[in-house]
Write an enzyme that holds these catalytic residues in place. Structure first.
Site, PDB file in Angstrom:
ATOM      1  N   ALA A   1       1.625  -2.786  43.372  1.00  0.00           N
ATOM      2  CA  ALA A   1       1.072  -3.249  42.152  1.00  0.00           C
ATOM      3  C   ALA A   1       0.272  -2.145  41.557  1.00  0.00           C
ATOM      4  O   ALA A   1      -0.131  -1.288  42.320  1.00  0.00           O
ATOM      5  CB  ALA A   1       0.606  -4.901  41.923  1.00  0.00           C
TER       6      ALA A   1
ATOM      7  N   ALA B   1      -3.274  -2.969  43.301  1.00  0.00           N
ATOM      8  CA  ALA B   1      -3.514  -2.977  44.582  1.00  0.00           C
ATOM      9  C   ALA B   1      -2.195  -3.245  45.226  1.00  0.00           C
ATOM     10  O   ALA B   1      -1.259  -3.326  44.474  1.00  0.00           O
ATOM     11  CB  ALA B   1      -4.328  -4.531  44.801  1.00  0.00           C
TER      12      ALA B   1
ATOM     13  N   ASP C   1      -1.654 -16.915  36.101  1.00  0.00           N
ATOM     14  CA  ASP C   1      -0.561 -16.086  36.115  1.00  0.00           C
ATOM     15  C   ASP C   1       0.685 -16.680  37.210  1.00  0.00           C
ATOM     16  O   ASP C   1       0.983 -15.704  37.866  1.00  0.00           O
ATOM     17  CB  ASP C   1      -1.214 -14.698  36.631  1.00  0.00           C
TER      18      ASP C   1
ATOM     19  N   ALA D   1       4.320  -5.174  49.182  1.00  0.00           N
ATOM     20  CA  ALA D   1       4.323  -5.086  47.705  1.00  0.00           C
ATOM     21  C   ALA D   1       3.394  -4.211  47.252  1.00  0.00           C
ATOM     22  O   ALA D   1       2.487  -3.956  47.865  1.00  0.00           O
ATOM     23  CB  ALA D   1       4.195  -6.351  47.010  1.00  0.00           C
TER      24      ALA D   1
ATOM     25  N   VAL E   1      -0.178  -4.583  48.923  1.00  0.00           N
ATOM     26  CA  VAL E   1      -0.210  -5.655  50.039  1.00  0.00           C
ATOM     27  C   VAL E   1       0.424  -5.223  51.352  1.00  0.00           C
ATOM     28  O   VAL E   1       1.517  -4.600  51.247  1.00  0.00           O
ATOM     29  CB  VAL E   1       0.371  -6.896  49.492  1.00  0.00           C
TER      30      VAL E   1
END
Length: 393
Positions: free
Chosen positions: A139, A142, A293, A137, A144
């Protein structure tokens, strides 16, 4: 005088970009009223006013959401915070803010390699038994990557984007100045408390940029929920975790929004809902420290009706006094005492001027009557809420 508020010349280019996006999305009049157009022109930066025709026909909430997405991570995060402010915005605005996501194109591993070597002490391929080149992923803050420790443990490696702290810092400087100008020059925005919102955003982003802080949050919540075996928090591997990188156990499960897969795999949705609600109530009401979140990507369902929470970059805190207020508010709703609910709400606003107490209590009573008999029925709802009050008070 306004020129004296401007930061170093390197920030002027970013301000030019911010105002250009606002103009393109139909907010040119607000830019003019803030006085920033003239300021930029004096500094040699030209704004273009002729690109907003198509976007200006969109509803204002959509315009704002698109503008925030275009402006990048700091502004996306601002919109995500606003998505939780139903006290300030109507449902159509909240709906648009909730669409904001931080997904962006991933950086090639070569762009991250120098920083990784600094943080790990050697190449990632030497540290890990396996390190996946392609990210799981990506974003705005950051991205991953999957990896495997030398002992075979499957982990995720979260890597902060190089240079992101400088970008966020510049954006926050401008947002603070724009918020000050907005409260002074645009009275209609004053009830939204723009300066307070920017301070809240600054605190949130400062914590989120520290990936080691995220892991400390995870461990604290894991300890708080240790007596709930149906809740899983990924284990942190501190030997590889620093401010710009963290390594945690990889959790594989069904994402929070994939309800059809829950049914196909025999999960008990009612049990999951009760377990999730109990965990959230404990975090908020008893511990005063909670995952802030919990969107569907951060909640995973595992076999045995187990729930996993991941990504603790954003957490919330409630003082004991606020927790007591919240309990009194909930109990007032359960016991159908609008005057008790009104007392809490008025205390939270800190300003009773202009409030018609009788009218407020009447609206609260209508609200309670509208929802009290929905979903579970009055008896179960009332019993559960009262039990919660006795347990946590």
């Amino acid at each position: 005088m306004l020129m004296q508020t401007l930061s170093a010349a390197r920030d002027l280019g970013r301000l030019n970009t911010i105002l250009g996006v606002l103009i393109r999305h139909g907010f040119g009049d607000s830019v003019r009223r803030l006085g920033l157009a003239d300021t930029l022109e004096k500094a040699g930066h030209a704004l273009h006013w002729d690109h907003a025709a198509d976007l200006a026909r969109l509803p204002p909430p959509v315009q704002v959401r698109l503008a925030l997405e275009e402006l990048g991570p700091t502004f996306v995060k601002l919109g995500q915070i606003l998505a939780g402010r139903a006290d300030l915005f109507s449902p159509e605005w909240i709906t648009e803010f909730e669409k904001l996501h931080s997904q962006v194109p991933a950086l090639p591993l070569d762009d991250l390699r120098a920083q990784l070597v600094q943080d790990l002490g050697q190449q990632p391929e030497a540290v890990f038994k396996r390190f996946d080149t392609l990210p799981l992923a990506a974003a705005s803050m950051a991205q991953v990557h999957g990896a495997q420790l030398q002992d075979g443990t499957e982990v995720v490696v979260k890597i902060r984007r190089p240079g992101i702290t400088e970008t966020v810092a510049a954006d926050l400087r401008w947002l603070a100045k724009l918020a000050t100008l907005a409260e002074a020059q645009l009275p209609l925005l004053k009830p939204y408390r723009p300066q307070q919102l920017v301070r809240e955003l600054t605190r949130s982003l400062t914590r989120e940029l520290d990936l080691a802080s995220e892991c400390r949050n995870a461990e604290r919540i894991a300890a708080n929920l240790a007596q709930m075996p149906w809740i899983v928090i990924p284990r942190v591997h501190w030997a590889f975790t620093h401010e710009r990188i963290n390594v945690q156990d990889r959790i594989v499960g069904i994402a929070g929004h994939q309800l059809d897969l829950l049914d196909q795999n025999g999960y008990d949705r009612q049990l999951l809902a009760r377990r999730g609600a109990n965990a959230v109530l404990k975090m908020i009401v008893e511990d005063g420290f909670f995952h802030a979140d919990p969107h569907p990507g951060n909640v995973l369902y595992l076999p045995g009706n187990v729930i996993a929470f991941i990504d603790f970059g954003m957490v919330g805190r409630l003082s004991r006094r606020r927790r007591e207020d919240l309990l009194n508010l909930l109990l007032g709703l359960v016991e159908r005492k609008p005057e008790a609910v009104a007392d809490v709400l008025l205390e939270w606003t800190g300003d009773e001027q202009g409030v018609q107490l009788e009218t407020l209590e009447g609206e609260i009573e209508v609200f309670v009557d509208q929802y009290y008999w929905c979903a579970t029925g009055a008896t179960e709802f009332g019993t559960d809420a009262e039990r919660c009050h006795r347990h946590f008070a």
